[in-house]
Write a protein that holds these residues in place. Structure first.
Motif, PDB file in Angstrom:
ATOM      1  N   PRO A 146     122.515  50.292 -15.829  1.00 48.78           N
ATOM      2  CA  PRO A 146     122.712  52.228 -15.787  1.00 48.78           C
ATOM      3  C   PRO A 146     121.897  52.690 -14.773  1.00 48.78           C
ATOM      4  O   PRO A 146     120.669  52.522 -14.899  1.00 48.78           O
ATOM      5  N   GLU A 147     122.551  53.942 -14.033  1.00 55.95           N
ATOM      6  CA  GLU A 147     121.021  53.731 -13.333  1.00 55.95           C
ATOM      7  C   GLU A 147     120.099  55.143 -14.148  1.00 55.95           C
ATOM      8  O   GLU A 147     118.997  55.452 -13.392  1.00 55.95           O
ATOM      9  N   GLU A 148     120.801  55.625 -15.606  1.00 55.75           N
ATOM     10  CA  GLU A 148     119.592  56.716 -15.791  1.00 55.75           C
ATOM     11  C   GLU A 148     118.238  55.816 -16.652  1.00 55.75           C
ATOM     12  O   GLU A 148     117.448  55.857 -16.687  1.00 55.75           O
ATOM     13  N   LYS A 149     118.953  54.303 -17.544  1.00 55.48           N
ATOM     14  CA  LYS A 149     118.009  53.586 -18.033  1.00 55.48           C
ATOM     15  C   LYS A 149     116.506  53.413 -16.490  1.00 55.48           C
ATOM     16  O   LYS A 149     116.209  53.073 -17.230  1.00 55.48           O
ATOM     17  N   ARG A 150     117.466  52.921 -15.490  1.00 57.92           N
ATOM     18  CA  ARG A 150     116.276  52.544 -14.243  1.00 57.92           C
ATOM     19  C   ARG A 150     115.549  54.093 -14.087  1.00 57.92           C
ATOM     20  O   ARG A 150     114.295  53.320 -14.470  1.00 57.92           O
ATOM     21  N   ILE A 151     115.864  55.305 -14.239  1.00 53.03           N
ATOM     22  CA  ILE A 151     115.393  56.413 -14.376  1.00 53.03           C
ATOM     23  C   ILE A 151     113.978  56.340 -15.464  1.00 53.03           C
ATOM     24  O   ILE A 151     112.836  56.281 -15.511  1.00 53.03           O
ATOM     25  N   VAL A 152     114.097  56.011 -17.008  1.00 51.16           N
ATOM     26  CA  VAL A 152     113.776  55.595 -17.743  1.00 51.16           C
ATOM     27  C   VAL A 152     112.758  54.538 -17.474  1.00 51.16           C
ATOM     28  O   VAL A 152     111.669  55.091 -17.680  1.00 51.16           O
ATOM     29  N   GLN A 153     113.147  53.617 -16.449  1.00 51.38           N
ATOM     30  CA  GLN A 153     112.319  52.693 -16.531  1.00 51.38           C
ATOM     31  C   GLN A 153     110.849  53.396 -15.393  1.00 51.38           C
ATOM     32  O   GLN A 153     110.289  53.133 -15.554  1.00 51.38           O
ATOM     33  N   GLU A 154     111.588  53.716 -14.489  1.00 54.21           N
ATOM     34  CA  GLU A 154     110.955  54.447 -13.860  1.00 54.21           C
ATOM     35  C   GLU A 154     109.382  54.865 -14.421  1.00 54.21           C
ATOM     36  O   GLU A 154     108.312  55.249 -14.512  1.00 54.21           O
ATOM     37  N   LEU A 155     110.234  55.998 -15.211  1.00 49.63           N
ATOM     38  CA  LEU A 155     109.420  57.176 -16.221  1.00 49.63           C
ATOM     39  C   LEU A 155     108.129  56.558 -16.783  1.00 49.63           C
ATOM     40  O   LEU A 155     106.915  56.576 -16.935  1.00 49.63           O
ATOM     41  N   LEU A 156     108.799  55.117 -17.748  1.00 49.65           N
ATOM     42  CA  LEU A 156     107.403  54.739 -18.290  1.00 49.65           C
ATOM     43  C   LEU A 156     106.535  53.611 -17.349  1.00 49.65           C
ATOM     44  O   LEU A 156     105.497  54.084 -17.942  1.00 49.65           O
ATOM     45  N   GLU A 157     107.033  53.640 -15.969  1.00 53.42           N
ATOM     46  CA  GLU A 157     105.888  52.979 -15.132  1.00 53.42           C
ATOM     47  C   GLU A 157     104.770  53.928 -15.104  1.00 53.42           C
ATOM     48  O   GLU A 157     104.089  54.024 -14.906  1.00 53.42           O
ATOM     49  N   THR A 158     105.147  55.279 -14.396  1.00 54.33           N
ATOM     50  CA  THR A 158     104.561  55.990 -14.072  1.00 54.33           C
ATOM     51  C   THR A 158     103.267  56.695 -15.693  1.00 54.33           C
ATOM     52  O   THR A 158     101.750  56.732 -15.162  1.00 54.33           O
ATOM     53  N   GLU A 159     104.332  56.311 -16.390  1.00 54.36           N
ATOM     54  CA  GLU A 159     103.503  56.835 -17.734  1.00 54.36           C
ATOM     55  C   GLU A 159     102.261  55.577 -18.348  1.00 54.36           C
ATOM     56  O   GLU A 159     101.227  56.118 -18.603  1.00 54.36           O
ATOM     57  N   GLN A 160     102.796  55.082 -18.068  1.00 56.69           N
ATOM     58  CA  GLN A 160     101.117  53.724 -17.539  1.00 56.69           C
ATOM     59  C   GLN A 160     100.411  53.558 -17.097  1.00 56.69           C
ATOM     60  O   GLN A 160      98.934  53.989 -17.462  1.00 56.69           O
ATOM     61  N   ALA A 161     100.754  53.824 -16.267  1.00 53.77           N
ATOM     62  CA  ALA A 161      99.482  54.510 -14.341  1.00 53.77           C
ATOM     63  C   ALA A 161      98.911  55.191 -14.636  1.00 53.77           C
ATOM     64  O   ALA A 161      98.057  56.015 -14.595  1.00 53.77           O
ATOM     65  N   TYR A 162      98.836  56.577 -15.703  1.00 51.64           N
ATOM     66  CA  TYR A 162      98.693  57.942 -16.173  1.00 51.64           C
ATOM     67  C   TYR A 162      97.847  57.507 -17.164  1.00 51.64           C
ATOM     68  O   TYR A 162      96.597  58.062 -17.499  1.00 51.64           O
ATOM     69  N   VAL A 163      98.391  57.231 -17.865  1.00 51.00           N
ATOM     70  CA  VAL A 163      97.948  56.808 -19.029  1.00 51.00           C
ATOM     71  C   VAL A 163      96.054  55.876 -18.764  1.00 51.00           C
ATOM     72  O   VAL A 163      94.594  56.354 -19.670  1.00 51.00           O
ATOM     73  N   ALA A 164      96.315  55.030 -17.671  1.00 48.56           N
ATOM     74  CA  ALA A 164      94.488  54.545 -17.713  1.00 48.56           C
ATOM     75  C   ALA A 164      94.264  55.367 -16.316  1.00 48.56           C
ATOM     76  O   ALA A 164      92.925  55.075 -16.140  1.00 48.56           O
ATOM     77  N   ARG A 165      94.424  56.602 -16.490  1.00 50.85           N
ATOM     78  CA  ARG A 165      93.545  57.513 -14.622  1.00 50.85           C
ATOM     79  C   ARG A 165      93.406  58.440 -15.957  1.00 50.85           C
ATOM     80  O   ARG A 165      92.238  59.115 -15.917  1.00 50.85           O
ATOM     81  N   LEU A 166      93.753  58.869 -17.344  1.00 49.10           N
ATOM     82  CA  LEU A 166      93.283  59.472 -18.261  1.00 49.10           C
ATOM     83  C   LEU A 166      92.186  58.522 -18.836  1.00 49.10           C
ATOM     84  O   LEU A 166      91.268  59.317 -19.220  1.00 49.10           O
ATOM     85  N   HIS A 167      92.434  57.379 -19.097  1.00 45.92           N
ATOM     86  CA  HIS A 167      91.356  56.338 -19.995  1.00 45.92           C
ATOM     87  C   HIS A 167      89.935  56.804 -19.109  1.00 45.92           C
ATOM     88  O   HIS A 167      88.863  57.177 -19.543  1.00 45.92           O
ATOM     89  N   LEU A 168      90.225  56.602 -17.236  1.00 44.37           N
ATOM     90  CA  LEU A 168      89.057  56.869 -16.714  1.00 44.37           C
ATOM     91  C   LEU A 168      88.077  58.377 -16.720  1.00 44.37           C
ATOM     92  O   LEU A 168      87.436  58.178 -16.863  1.00 44.37           O
ATOM     93  N   LEU A 169      89.214  59.238 -16.789  1.00 45.85           N
ATOM     94  CA  LEU A 169      88.975  60.770 -16.945  1.00 45.85           C
ATOM     95  C   LEU A 169      87.862  60.622 -17.960  1.00 45.85           C
ATOM     96  O   LEU A 169      86.845  61.483 -18.392  1.00 45.85           O
ATOM     97  N   ASP A 170      88.598  60.441 -19.461  1.00 44.84           N
ATOM     98  CA  ASP A 170      87.958  60.547 -20.394  1.00 44.84           C
ATOM     99  C   ASP A 170      87.461  59.326 -20.877  1.00 44.84           C
ATOM    100  O   ASP A 170      85.373  60.014 -21.764  1.00 44.84           O
ATOM    101  N   GLN A 171      87.335  57.667 -20.861  1.00 46.19           N
ATOM    102  CA  GLN A 171      86.441  57.044 -22.161  1.00 46.19           C
ATOM    103  C   GLN A 171      85.015  56.814 -21.065  1.00 46.19           C
ATOM    104  O   GLN A 171      84.656  55.915 -21.585  1.00 46.19           O
ATOM    105  N   VAL A 172      85.682  57.080 -19.315  1.00 45.84           N
ATOM    106  CA  VAL A 172      84.327  56.332 -18.317  1.00 45.84           C
ATOM    107  C   VAL A 172      83.783  58.010 -17.708  1.00 45.84           C
ATOM    108  O   VAL A 172      82.332  58.079 -18.043  1.00 45.84           O
ATOM    109  N   PHE A 173      84.172  58.695 -16.732  1.00 46.69           N
ATOM    110  CA  PHE A 173      83.675  60.287 -16.511  1.00 46.69           C
ATOM    111  C   PHE A 173      82.982  60.840 -17.419  1.00 46.69           C
ATOM    112  O   PHE A 173      81.710  61.258 -17.206  1.00 46.69           O
ATOM    113  N   PHE A 174      83.960  61.543 -18.933  1.00 51.68           N
ATOM    114  CA  PHE A 174      82.964  62.073 -19.611  1.00 51.68           C
ATOM    115  C   PHE A 174      82.118  61.608 -20.147  1.00 51.68           C
ATOM    116  O   PHE A 174      81.379  62.154 -20.643  1.00 51.68           O
TER     117      PHE A 174
END
Length: 655
Positions: free
Chosen positions: A101-129
């Motif tokens: 179903p189309e709604e599951k594909r949107i959730v899948q996209e949400l998960l993928e972008t969340e993974q990329a976002y957490v990687a950026r947060l890791h760079l900000l907090d654990q590296v730069f900060f």
């Protein structure tokens, strides 16, 4: 053989590995901004097309390869448009009955972008900060509190997404068949949105501190530059990464809005998803406001760089309202000069473009405070589309390129004036309508020295506006009184008085302004002479005259050169024609009592010529147009018959 090997690699991958590969590609594309970035393939199909100069032997080697930007760009477009969900390799596409179903594909996209976002947060907090905090503790080059303020509560945001939200999304997607819903998960996010509010509110201050200490501390700048140049940063700046949390909430809103639209009407998650969307929408408003504020500061910083970063004008609280080129009407030169204006909420900067634009593009000539500023349209046939800006520091006559541009400048200035007045009720209304009040061309006596006057143009007078002596290039030159703006001779302006609009510095003023501003009485030999019969100021324009315009003076009576004269029939002396050398002269060189004169056509056959004749006296005039000649003939015939204002057919015939 290489193709068989690659095909087998595709078939062996699990759905989770496919998701990971897509996520990796997205991350690679977002992070790779320079050629030569080396991503990890993670089992991606390695056909020769997307890769740079590969042969079959190289394709079989298990080492990382460089992905072409063209291929990544194509894949990014597919991901953003949703086309990647529908494209698959022949033989691997699900049948229509098993399509997700189309709604599951949107959730899948949400998960993928969340993974990329957490990687950026890791760079900000654990590296730069952490690296900057370590540098601050060891070298003392930057106060530790400054580093903590810059990164605000990024550690809390990172821990929440990495330890709670991302794992919860992953579990829900893995168990989608049994629990096809995410509305309840996102609703759990609501109490933690306060963390984003704190981060967003601090963002402006963080950006200012980051810019200040990057310029101030070499050690601080070195750490940031080193991390920015690393592969993990993807050649993006720290400011770019710091913007990620501000942008994340609006992205949640977009994905969740699409998710709600795709849900069937009777879906069990519809109510929870709608509640979650309402919560996210409210939080997104704050993030969008922060993005707008950041864009305003960025635009303001670029303007300040073009102005040379002068200390007295750089202020983050300012707002740029309008900028653009104008022409400055000079009081000495005949041709206008190119200038450039920057209108802020609290000041107008009058600038000159630099010839060599290295660094600053403009030089600030004058700063005029909006508080107390006046603006209005000028009615000047020689300079159309002109307007007057009068401030405490200076008064400017400016010309726009079109009427629309002139109106736009007047409206923008007036809006800034009105805003200042609303903020400070002690200021009285300073604006005027587009037509203005001609009497405001001269400063009121109570304003002398408090605001810059409008300088009378040199060519508008031929004699001193105080003593009425004619100017010449050697012994009687033109000067301007800095208090009233009159053109006066050296003898009449041999005085100095402190002017408040110029920080109480002594300035050249005429004797009348000197007496008013200082209270000193002039010696008798320097007092103004009694007004002669011809000393009737021509500055009484159309509002105080029945008729006034330039006329060419024809015939030997006026001289062989046939000069132009400024001719006026005053309202308070309606039976006399005064002829001046210039419109602002205080003394006429000729006065003609019109009573009893006959007005006739000229002998030259020119329809623009007319004459005044009586008892051997003959004056010949030539108007610029036939229409103007007709109005002058009518005005002179009325005066010759003894007509005066207040009688029937009262009217204004002036040009």
């Amino acid at each position: 053989m290489a193709e068989d090997h690659l095909e087998a690699g595709r078939m062996e991958g699990t759905s989770e590995e496919k998701l990971a590969s897509v996520s990796n590609l997205v991350t690679v594309f977002e992070n790779s901004r320079t050629p030569g970035a080396v991503p990890k393939a993670h089992g991606l199909p390695q056909s020769p097309g997307p890769w740079e100069k590969l042969d079959v032997g190289e394709a079989l080697e298990p080492r990382p390869r460089t992905v072409s930007r063209r291929y990544l760009s194509s894949l990014k477009n597919k991901l953003s448009s949703g086309a990647w969900r529908k494209s698959c390799h022949p033989g691997t596409c699900p049948t229509p009955g098993t399509q997700e179903p189309e709604e599951k594909r949107i959730v899948q996209e949400l998960l993928e972008t969340e993974q990329a976002y957490v990687a950026r947060l890791h760079l900000l907090d654990q590296v730069f900060f952490q690296e900057l905090l370590k540098m601050a503790r060891s070298s003392k080059a930057v106060p530790e509190d400054v580093v903590r303020i810059i990164f605000s509560n990024i550690s809390s945001i990172y821990q929440f997404h990495a330890q709670f939200f991302l794992p919860e999304l992953q579990r829900r997607l893995d168990d989608w068949t049994a629990t096809p819903r995410i509305g309840d998960v996102i609703q759990k996010l609501a109490p933690f949105l306060k963390m984003y509010s704190e981060y967003v509110k601090n963002f402006e201050r963080a950006a200012e501190l980051l810019a200040t200490w990057t310029e101030k501390s070499p050690a601080f700048q070195e750490v940031i530059t080193r991390i920015q140049s690393s592969e993990a940063s993807g050649s993006l700046t720290l400011q770019h990464h710091m913007l990620e949390p501000v942008q994340r909430i609006p992205r949640y809103e977009l994905l969740l809005k699409e998710y709600v639209q795709k849900l069937p009407a009777q879906a069990p998650d519809r109510a929870d998803a709608q509640k979650a969307l309402d919560v996210i929408f409210s939080a997104a408003q704050h993030s969008n406001a922060a993005i707008t504020e950041m864009e305003r500061l960025q635009d303001l910083w670029e303007v300040y760089q073009r102005l040379g970063l002068e200390d007295d004008i750089v202020d983050p609280s300012n707002t740029l309202l309008r900028e653009g080129p104008v022409l400055k009407i000079s009081f000495r030169r005949n041709d206008p000069m190119e200038r450039y204006l920057f209108l802020f909420n609290n000041m107008l900067l009058y600038c000159v473009p630099r010839v060599i634009q290295v660094g600053a593009h403009f030089q600030v000539r004058t700063r005029i405070d909006v508080a107390g500023m006046k603006v209005r349209e000028l009615t000047d046939a020689e300079f159309p589309n002109s307007f007057l800006v009068s401030g405490k520091q200076r008064t400017l006559e400016l010309q726009a390129r079109s009427q629309e541009e002139m109106i736009s400048w007047i409206q923008a200035c007036q809006a800034a004036i009105n805003h200042i007045e609303k903020r400070n009720e002690t200021f009285k209304a300073a604006g005027q309508g587009p037509e203005g009040d001609p009497q405001d061309q001269e400063l009121k006596s109570e304003e002398l020295g408090l605001r810059a006057p409008l300088w009378i143009r040199d060519k508008m007078v031929t004699m001193c506006m105080r003593c009425q002596e004619p100017f010449n290039a050697l012994t009687r030159r033109r000067h301007h009184c800095r208090a009233c703006g009159y053109v006066v001779c050296a003898r009449c302006s041999d005085y100095r008085a402190q002017l408040k609009y110029d920080d109480n510095r002594p300035n050249r003023v005429c004797f009348s302004c000197y007496t008013f501003l200082t209270g000193n009485v002039l010696p008798e030999d320097k007092e103004d002479k009694r007004r002669g019969i011809l000393e009737k100021g021509s500055s009484a324009g159309p509002d105080r005259s029945l008729m006034c315009s330039f006329l060419q003076l024809v015939g030997d009576k006026w001289g062989k050169s046939s000069p132009r004269g400024w001719c006026v029939i005053p309202r308070d002396d309606p039976l006399v024609l005064y002829v001046y050398a210039a419109p602002q002269d205080m003394r006429a060189h000729t006065s003609i009592p019109l009573l009893g004169y006959q007005v006739t056509a000229g002998p030259q056959g020119d329809p623009r010529v007319f004459q005044l004749q009586q008892s051997g006296q003959l004056y010949t005039f030539k108007a610029e147009t036939e229409e103007l000649r007709g109005r002058w003939v009518k005005a002179m015939e009325r005066a010759a018959s003894g007509w005066s204002p207040g009688e029937p057919h009262d009217g204004d015939l002036s040009d």
